[in-house]
Scaffold this motif. Structure first.
Motif, mmCIF file in Angstrom:
data_model
loop_
_atom_site.group_PDB
_atom_site.id
_atom_site.type_symbol
_atom_site.label_atom_id
_atom_site.label_comp_id
_atom_site.label_asym_id
_atom_site.label_seq_id
_atom_site.Cartn_x
_atom_site.Cartn_y
_atom_site.Cartn_z
ATOM 1 N N GLY A 116 0.761 -1.240 0.000
ATOM 2 C CA GLY A 116 0.000 0.000 0.000
ATOM 3 C C GLY A 116 0.790 1.286 0.000
ATOM 4 O O GLY A 116 0.192 2.365 0.087
ATOM 5 N N TRP A 117 2.122 1.218 -0.160
ATOM 6 C CA TRP A 117 2.898 2.466 -0.071
ATOM 7 C C TRP A 117 2.606 3.405 -1.235
ATOM 8 O O TRP A 117 2.858 4.613 -1.152
ATOM 9 N N LEU A 118 2.025 2.859 -2.336
ATOM 10 C CA LEU A 118 1.757 3.688 -3.497
ATOM 11 C C LEU A 118 0.388 4.371 -3.419
ATOM 12 O O LEU A 118 0.060 5.222 -4.243
ATOM 13 N N GLN A 119 -0.411 4.041 -2.417
ATOM 14 C CA GLN A 119 -1.788 4.525 -2.395
ATOM 15 C C GLN A 119 -1.872 6.056 -2.345
ATOM 16 O O GLN A 119 -2.649 6.668 -3.063
ATOM 17 N N GLY A 120 -1.134 6.668 -1.483
ATOM 18 C CA GLY A 120 -1.180 8.128 -1.386
ATOM 19 C C GLY A 120 -2.490 8.630 -0.812
ATOM 20 O O GLY A 120 -3.130 7.971 0.021
ATOM 21 N N GLN A 121 -2.918 9.776 -1.279
ATOM 22 C CA GLN A 121 -4.115 10.441 -0.755
ATOM 23 C C GLN A 121 -5.383 9.641 -1.045
ATOM 24 O O GLN A 121 -5.616 9.217 -2.177
ATOM 25 N N HIS A 122 -6.183 9.441 -0.006
ATOM 26 C CA HIS A 122 -7.492 8.802 -0.198
ATOM 27 C C HIS A 122 -8.438 9.801 -0.864
ATOM 28 O O HIS A 122 -8.597 10.927 -0.402
ATOM 29 N N LEU A 123 -9.051 9.378 -1.974
ATOM 30 C CA LEU A 123 -9.938 10.278 -2.714
ATOM 31 C C LEU A 123 -11.393 10.102 -2.316
ATOM 32 O O LEU A 123 -12.047 11.047 -1.884
ATOM 33 N N TRP A 124 -11.914 8.898 -2.449
ATOM 34 C CA TRP A 124 -13.313 8.625 -2.121
ATOM 35 C C TRP A 124 -13.531 7.114 -2.094
ATOM 36 O O TRP A 124 -12.622 6.337 -2.376
ATOM 37 N N THR A 125 -14.737 6.728 -1.745
ATOM 38 C CA THR A 125 -15.105 5.307 -1.688
ATOM 39 C C THR A 125 -16.287 5.062 -2.613
ATOM 40 O O THR A 125 -17.287 5.782 -2.549
ATOM 41 N N VAL A 126 -16.168 4.058 -3.483
ATOM 42 C CA VAL A 126 -17.235 3.704 -4.415
ATOM 43 C C VAL A 126 -17.616 2.249 -4.183
ATOM 44 O O VAL A 126 -16.791 1.345 -4.319
ATOM 45 N N ALA A 127 -18.867 2.010 -3.795
ATOM 46 C CA ALA A 127 -19.373 0.655 -3.549
ATOM 47 C C ALA A 127 -18.481 -0.102 -2.567
ATOM 48 O O ALA A 127 -18.206 -1.290 -2.731
ATOM 49 N N GLY A 128 -18.002 0.620 -1.544
ATOM 50 C CA GLY A 128 -17.175 0.001 -0.516
ATOM 51 C C GLY A 128 -15.707 -0.109 -0.868
ATOM 52 O O GLY A 128 -14.915 -0.610 -0.063
#
Length: 469
Positions: free
Chosen positions: A126-138
């Motif tokens: 998960g080190w590439l994930q960065g900023q959480h944008l939003w959640t779609v269908a969980g």
């Protein structure tokens, strides 16, 4: 630079047999063969049930491929199924066939690209994930994963625009790397002390309480065969660009289908047997997001996971490049017939590629990663329906043509195989109706309805231009 009789630029003949095999195999094997063993195959049909479904699906695709083999040399133009349907059944049926094939091909581009980012969650924790944008269908969508998916789409579009020869070379490198990596993992599984064959039990759907439920699970996976093997049919989309005899096409299709079946079955068996627990416990564990990756890491450690990562990356990239190529050629053909704006029929004079169609495919695909894996997963069944519609039209077109022309030694056998392939293709479509094992989700029906609505709009706003093959 080659031109037609009207002085217009034509597609360039620069694809060799290996590049065409790589195109087909790369489209057949994408993200699904690596993630669906844990997400869909084992929970729905178990290891043996999945293997049976995939072998049956491969056999059916071979039957259907016989119709393609008959029609390709008789209609050697870009567009494949769309061109066959136009010649035999007329413009209305041709548009229906072409429109649903665009759906089958184009949806696979963002689905593959999004998996590239999702893969990094497991490989790089998960080190590439960065900023959480939003959640779609969980499903949580992260900026870093979106950017990686976008970069892959942009890069592969550039390769496609530079010319089919460049794309063919890149596709060939990715495809051979994919095949070798999967074979290495399969051999390692056979030799590994961590592989426990008794963990294949239960052989069929884990929750099945009767033979009927077990069979239902096999049918549900078999219904995905048009989606699982969609790719061999991309070959006629680029037949104007072959630099070899079309007599080799059927063998290329057979080898691509056989390799595809091997990868699906091999990945599923590895995912089921190389675990620290029975696969039924593993698929029920919410902490295991990628069952195949978890199994390979347990069996071979990080070196094995790197090999699997190479295989998955190549599968994703071949899928991206292959479906970009196939979709753009189909849209190019539909534009030349007047069923899509002339914009899509423009060829770059230098590279002789449908650059504007490619840019459109790129633009649509770039939106996909913003919705995450779950939402894009709704398109899987829709893709299967689109492919099955293309299969059905091709088989029935082959039957009509061979009965009229009788231009092959065993024309009656060809006609029978075409009828069988067409009826099975229609059965695939029926399987997605409500109440049946492979029924579409509510979201899937909504999206299918939206796609049909857009198709109606395009049809009634088309230009009145004749199509000739």
């Amino acid at each position: 630079m080659s031109t037609n009789n009207n002085g217009q630029v034509k597609l360039k003949r620069s694809l060799n047999p290996f590049a065409v095999w790589a195109l087909a195999f790369g489209c057949i094997i994408g993200w699904g063969s690596f993630f669906n063993p844990g997400l869909k195959f084992l929970p729905t049909a178990g290891p043996l049930g999945t293997a049976i479904a995939m072998l049956l699906g491969a056999g059916i695709m071979v039957i259907i491929a016989c119709s393609y083999n008959y029609l390709i040399p008789r209609y050697p133009v870009a567009g494949g199924e769309f061109a066959y349907t136009m010649a035999i059944f007329g413009p209305k049926h041709a548009f229906i066939c072409g429109w649903f094939l665009v759906l089958a091909y184009l949806t696979n581009v963002p689905m593959n690209a999004t998996t590239l980012g999702y893969m990094t969650r497991f490989l790089f924790e998960g080190w590439l994930q960065g900023q959480h944008l939003w959640t779609v269908a969980g499903f949580d969508v992260y900026l870093g994963e979106v950017l990686l998916s976008v970069a892959a789409i942009l890069l592969l579009t550039v390769f496609s625009i530079r010319g089919v020869k460049v794309a063919g070379v890149v596709q060939s490198i990715f495809a051979i790397s994919l095949a070798v990596s999967v074979v290495v993992v399969a051999i390692a599984a056979l030799c590994s002390p961590y592989t426990h064959w008794e963990d294949l039990l239960p052989l069929f759907k884990p929750t099945a309480q009767s033979t009927g439920e077990a069979v239902s699970g096999v049918v549900a996976i078999l219904a995905l065969a048009p989606w699982a093997y969609v790719g061999f049919d991309t070959i006629p989309q680029s037949c104007e660009e072959f630099n070899f005899s079309q007599k080799k096409v059927f063998r290329i299709m057979l080898v691509a289908i056989a390799f595809g079946a091997f990868v699906y079955i091999s990945n599923t068996l590895v995912a089921a047997t190389a675990l620290t627990e029975n696969y039924t416990e593993a698929i029920a564990n919410p902490e295991i997001s990628w069952l195949l990756g978890y199994a390979v890491k347990n069996m071979l450690g990080w070196p094995g996971l790197v090999i699997l990562g190479i295989a998955l990356s190549c599968a994703i990239l071949t899928g991206l490049l292959g479906f970009l190529t196939a979709t753009s050629r189909l849209m190019y053909s539909m534009a030349n017939s007047g069923y899509l704006p002339a914009f899509f029929g423009h060829l770059n004079p230098k590279t002789q590629t449908p650059v504007k169609a490619l840019l459109f495919c790129m633009a649509v695909s770039l939106v996909g990663p913003l919705f995450g894996r779950v939402a894009l997963g709704w398109f899987v069944d829709m893709s299967a329906i689109g492919a099955a519609i293309g299969f059905a039209y091709t088989c029935f077109a082959a039957r009509v043509t061979v009965k009229e022309r009788r231009d092959v030694p065993h024309w009656k056998r060809t006609a029978v195989l075409a009828l069988v392939g067409g009826c099975i293709s229609l059965l695939f479509i029926v399987m997605f109706l409500p109440g049946l094992p492979a029924a579409l989700t509510v979201e899937g029906f909504i999206m299918l309805g939206v796609w049909i609505l857009f198709g109606v709009i395009f049809y009634f706003t088309r230009s009145k231009k004749n199509f000739a093959v």
